[in-house]
Each structure stands twice: as C-alpha cells, then as structure tokens.
Design a protein around this motif. Structure first.
Motif, PDB file in Angstrom:
ATOM      1  N   GLU A 169       7.615  -6.088   6.906  1.00 57.38           N
ATOM      2  CA  GLU A 169       7.617  -6.464   8.319  1.00 57.38           C
ATOM      3  C   GLU A 169       7.474  -7.982   8.401  1.00 57.38           C
ATOM      4  O   GLU A 169       6.464  -8.541   7.974  1.00 57.38           O
ATOM      5  CB  GLU A 169       6.464  -5.786   9.055  1.00 57.38           C
ATOM      6  CG  GLU A 169       6.454  -6.039  10.546  1.00 57.38           C
ATOM      7  CD  GLU A 169       7.649  -5.439  11.259  1.00 57.38           C
ATOM      8  OE1 GLU A 169       8.253  -6.140  12.082  1.00 57.38           O
ATOM      9  OE2 GLU A 169       7.990  -4.264  10.981  1.00 57.38           O
ATOM     10  N   LYS A 209       6.404 -10.955   9.655  1.00 54.75           N
ATOM     11  CA  LYS A 209       5.538 -11.589  10.633  1.00 54.75           C
ATOM     12  C   LYS A 209       5.082 -12.982  10.215  1.00 54.75           C
ATOM     13  O   LYS A 209       4.465 -13.678  10.989  1.00 54.75           O
ATOM     14  CB  LYS A 209       4.308 -10.715  10.886  1.00 54.75           C
ATOM     15  CG  LYS A 209       4.651  -9.367  11.513  1.00 54.75           C
ATOM     16  CD  LYS A 209       3.403  -8.525  11.674  1.00 54.75           C
ATOM     17  CE  LYS A 209       3.735  -7.166  12.290  1.00 54.75           C
ATOM     18  NZ  LYS A 209       2.557  -6.305  12.352  1.00 54.75           N
ATOM     19  N   THR A 235       1.483 -10.294   1.960  1.00 57.91           N
ATOM     20  CA  THR A 235       2.113  -9.103   2.538  1.00 57.91           C
ATOM     21  C   THR A 235       2.098  -7.916   1.584  1.00 57.91           C
ATOM     22  O   THR A 235       2.626  -6.864   1.906  1.00 57.91           O
ATOM     23  CB  THR A 235       3.573  -9.392   2.907  1.00 57.91           C
ATOM     24  OG1 THR A 235       4.277  -9.787   1.723  1.00 57.91           O
ATOM     25  CG2 THR A 235       3.678 -10.497   3.952  1.00 57.91           C
ATOM     26  N   LEU A 240      -4.567  -6.368   6.785  1.00 58.19           N
ATOM     27  CA  LEU A 240      -3.974  -5.331   7.627  1.00 58.19           C
ATOM     28  C   LEU A 240      -2.476  -5.189   7.385  1.00 58.19           C
ATOM     29  O   LEU A 240      -1.938  -4.073   7.323  1.00 58.19           O
ATOM     30  CB  LEU A 240      -4.243  -5.654   9.101  1.00 58.19           C
ATOM     31  CG  LEU A 240      -5.713  -5.653   9.530  1.00 58.19           C
ATOM     32  CD1 LEU A 240      -5.846  -6.147  10.963  1.00 58.19           C
ATOM     33  CD2 LEU A 240      -6.332  -4.267   9.373  1.00 58.19           C
ATOM     34  N   ASN A 241      -1.788  -6.317   7.210  1.00 57.89           N
ATOM     35  CA  ASN A 241      -0.349  -6.274   6.993  1.00 57.89           C
ATOM     36  C   ASN A 241      -0.010  -5.660   5.636  1.00 57.89           C
ATOM     37  O   ASN A 241       1.000  -4.974   5.490  1.00 57.89           O
ATOM     38  CB  ASN A 241       0.242  -7.685   7.110  1.00 57.89           C
ATOM     39  CG  ASN A 241       1.747  -7.683   7.158  1.00 57.89           C
ATOM     40  OD1 ASN A 241       2.402  -8.341   6.352  1.00 57.89           O
ATOM     41  ND2 ASN A 241       2.330  -6.942   8.092  1.00 57.89           N
ATOM     42  N   SER A 242      -0.858  -5.891   4.642  1.00 59.27           N
ATOM     43  CA  SER A 242      -0.640  -5.301   3.321  1.00 59.27           C
ATOM     44  C   SER A 242      -0.756  -3.786   3.372  1.00 59.27           C
ATOM     45  O   SER A 242       0.040  -3.068   2.745  1.00 59.27           O
ATOM     46  CB  SER A 242      -1.636  -5.874   2.309  1.00 59.27           C
ATOM     47  OG  SER A 242      -1.371  -7.236   2.055  1.00 59.27           O
ATOM     48  N   ILE A 243      -1.736  -3.291   4.117  1.00 59.81           N
ATOM     49  CA  ILE A 243      -1.872  -1.845   4.283  1.00 59.81           C
ATOM     50  C   ILE A 243      -0.632  -1.274   4.945  1.00 59.81           C
ATOM     51  O   ILE A 243      -0.075  -0.247   4.518  1.00 59.81           O
ATOM     52  CB  ILE A 243      -3.138  -1.522   5.116  1.00 59.81           C
ATOM     53  CG1 ILE A 243      -4.397  -1.908   4.342  1.00 59.81           C
ATOM     54  CG2 ILE A 243      -3.162  -0.047   5.502  1.00 59.81           C
ATOM     55  CD1 ILE A 243      -5.672  -1.767   5.142  1.00 59.81           C
ATOM     56  N   GLU A 244      -0.162  -1.968   5.985  1.00 57.47           N
ATOM     57  CA  GLU A 244       1.034  -1.531   6.715  1.00 57.47           C
ATOM     58  C   GLU A 244       2.264  -1.518   5.813  1.00 57.47           C
ATOM     59  O   GLU A 244       3.034  -0.549   5.801  1.00 57.47           O
ATOM     60  CB  GLU A 244       1.258  -2.473   7.899  1.00 57.47           C
ATOM     61  CG  GLU A 244       2.542  -2.217   8.677  1.00 57.47           C
ATOM     62  CD  GLU A 244       2.809  -3.287   9.730  1.00 57.47           C
ATOM     63  OE1 GLU A 244       3.938  -3.322  10.258  1.00 57.47           O
ATOM     64  OE2 GLU A 244       1.898  -4.085  10.017  1.00 57.47           O
ATOM     65  N   ASN A 245       2.450  -2.587   5.036  1.00 60.42           N
ATOM     66  CA  ASN A 245       3.635  -2.671   4.187  1.00 60.42           C
ATOM     67  C   ASN A 245       3.587  -1.685   3.019  1.00 60.42           C
ATOM     68  O   ASN A 245       4.622  -1.157   2.616  1.00 60.42           O
ATOM     69  CB  ASN A 245       3.808  -4.098   3.668  1.00 60.42           C
ATOM     70  CG  ASN A 245       4.306  -5.039   4.746  1.00 60.42           C
ATOM     71  OD1 ASN A 245       5.105  -4.654   5.598  1.00 60.42           O
ATOM     72  ND2 ASN A 245       3.831  -6.273   4.733  1.00 60.42           N
ATOM     73  N   ALA A 302       2.237   1.269   3.113  1.00 62.18           N
ATOM     74  CA  ALA A 302       2.609   2.557   3.706  1.00 62.18           C
ATOM     75  C   ALA A 302       4.099   2.601   4.019  1.00 62.18           C
ATOM     76  O   ALA A 302       4.768   3.622   3.800  1.00 62.18           O
ATOM     77  CB  ALA A 302       1.791   2.810   4.964  1.00 62.18           C
ATOM     78  N   ARG A 303       4.634   1.494   4.512  1.00 65.10           N
ATOM     79  CA  ARG A 303       6.056   1.426   4.867  1.00 65.10           C
ATOM     80  C   ARG A 303       6.947   1.687   3.659  1.00 65.10           C
ATOM     81  O   ARG A 303       8.044   2.229   3.776  1.00 65.10           O
ATOM     82  CB  ARG A 303       6.366   0.052   5.463  1.00 65.10           C
ATOM     83  CG  ARG A 303       7.777  -0.108   5.997  1.00 65.10           C
ATOM     84  CD  ARG A 303       7.998  -1.528   6.483  1.00 65.10           C
ATOM     85  NE  ARG A 303       7.139  -1.865   7.611  1.00 65.10           N
ATOM     86  CZ  ARG A 303       7.404  -1.532   8.874  1.00 65.10           C
ATOM     87  NH1 ARG A 303       8.501  -0.865   9.155  1.00 65.10           N
ATOM     88  NH2 ARG A 303       6.589  -1.865   9.838  1.00 65.10           N
TER      89      ARG A 303
END
Length: 277
Positions: free
Chosen positions: A116, A118, A153, A179-184, A186-187
C-alpha cells in the motif's frame, strides 16, 4: 477537524541523486510523505510539527554540489492514496521481483509483492530498498530465522517469507510503520511474520540466521554489537541506508566484531553490504 499540512516543493539540481539524498535527510525529520515532481520532490509535514529552523542542519542544503530551492504551501487535507496513485509506478528488480500497489495489475513475476503506497521508504523505489531486494534474491533463506530491522513497510520481510524464511520478526520504532507492516504482511498472505514496535532493545536474548537492517549509518553503528550478538554462527547480515563514503566506518565496525565481508551493491552513491558471521 482535519490536520493542516505544509507542502514543501523542492527544486533540486542534479535532480536524481540530490532528491534521493534530500528525501533521506528529510526522513529523519517529521516529514510524512514524499512525491516526485518534474523539478525535484514535494515533501509533506503536519503544520503542528514544523519549526522555523528545522531545515537549518540539513547537510545537502549547505552542500556546494547541489542547487536546491523550495516554496511552501499550506494544505487543509491530503489524500495520500490519491496522490500516490498519480505518482506511484510499479518497479521490477532483476526481472524476478515485482513491487506494486493494489491498483497495479498482477504479472507473472516470481515474487509479486503488493505494498500500500503511503510513503516513499520501503516501496522499492528508494535505492537502499532496491539493493536489499537484490541481496535477498541471491541469498538462500529457506528455513532461516530472520529479522527485518527498521522494517518500514515490511517489504523485505515479505520477500524473505516468499523465499521460504521462517519465522520472521519485523521491527520498527515508528508506529505508522508498525501498523503498515502488519497491513502489508496480511495483504501478501504472510503468516510467518511477527511485527513489533520498538528498537534494538527488543533483540536481547534472540538469535537469527539472517538479519536485514536498512537504517541510517549512525543507528547501524550504535546497534552493530547488538546485531552481531543476535546473529547465529554462519548467519548473514545485510546492511544498507548509507553512502559510499560511509563504508570505512561500517566495515570497520563489522570486521572488528568478527564478521566477514562478502559482497556490495551500489546505486547512485547509496550502498548495501553483505557480511557473514
């Protein structure tokens, strides 16, 4: 109430190298996002964090090798994703690894990583991330317990898992990066990555087969002993986040602690080094 941002429009000559260095130095300040422009970069910071003398100590602004000027605009609200969609391009490393945003089409690349977009660091566009990807593509990581230090990231942790590394710790001191690392992770359907917020103090008592550290020179030198103490015998240490002229300092720190130099990549005066324990 939305946050008010300041947009700094930097004109940079020579553009490519100067913009890379400028982004790296601004990244040490509370600037949140960077976007390429025709003449250089645009850097964004929340107005509440801006101080009048913040740019005074930036090395590049005082360097005779670069001509840099800037203007400032006040922005009520910034839609980062919209800005990135206009400026973010997918990149390919060694015809093997593709780093793309969710709005880019999937390809047949062996390692297809979706990030993502950002922020600029950790998307693969920065020279240091690109070189660390190159190192990982050449390194056998199957079954290796891995640390991605200063994960940003988590792009490097994600690639490591795609190549068979496990388990993987990803650490960053910044809450947004955490937070972005967790999101990525999972992505990209990663289930071997555990993300932590913190610094090298979290490494006490831990051991790894592979440590990836893409951080600035001063932090690397400060934490080098901790990295070496956390590296298993025959373990690999990948380092980046510094310039060619910093190599003597990094190399001296590594070799005096018993590490053996293996290989270097260089892109536009940025370098990445590989050592083995």
């Amino acid at each position: 109430m939305s946050n008010i941002y300041l947009g700094f429009h930097f004109s940079v000559e020579p553009k490519e190298l100067g913009s890379e260095i400028l982004v790296a130095e601004l990244g040490e300040l509370p600037f949140e996002s960077f976007i390429d422009s025709d003449s250089g970069i645009v850097a964004y910071i929340q107005k509440q964090f801006w101080t009048k003398n913040m740019l005074d100590d930036l090395h590049i602004l005082n360097s005779p090798e670069f001509q840099i000027s800037y203007t400032v605009e006040e922005i009520e609200q910034v839609n980062w994703n919209e800005e990135w969609e206009k400026n973010f391009e997918a990149i390919e490393v060694d015809e093997t690894c593709l780093v793309r945003a969710p709005f880019h089409p999937k390809t047949e690349a062996k390692f297809d990583i979706v990030i993502e977009p950002k922020m600029s660091f950790g998307t693969g566009h920065h020279e240091t991330t690109h070189m660390m990807i190159q190192h990982l593509l050449e390194t056998d990581v199957v079954g290796k317990k891995t640390l991605d230090m200063g994960c940003g990231t988590a792009i490097l942790a994600i690639l490591a898992e795609m190549k068979g590394a496990q388990p993987i710790d990803a650490i960053d001191i910044d809450n947004w990066c955490y937070l972005n690392s967790i999101e990525n992770a999972a992505r990209n359907n990663c289930n071997q990555i555990t993300v932590y917020q913190g610094d090298a103090d979290l490494l006490k008592g831990k051991k790894y087969d592979l440590i990836i550290a893409n951080i600035n020179r001063n932090i690397l030198l400060s934490d080098m002993q901790t990295y070496v103490d956390s590296l298993n015998k025959e373990g690999v240490l990948l380092l980046s986040g510094f310039y060619n002229e910093d190599i003597p300092f990094i190399d001296a720190s590594c070799t005096e602690k018993g590490l053996t130099y293996v290989k270097m990549f260089e892109r536009n005066n940025w370098v990445s080094l590989k050592y083995i324990n």
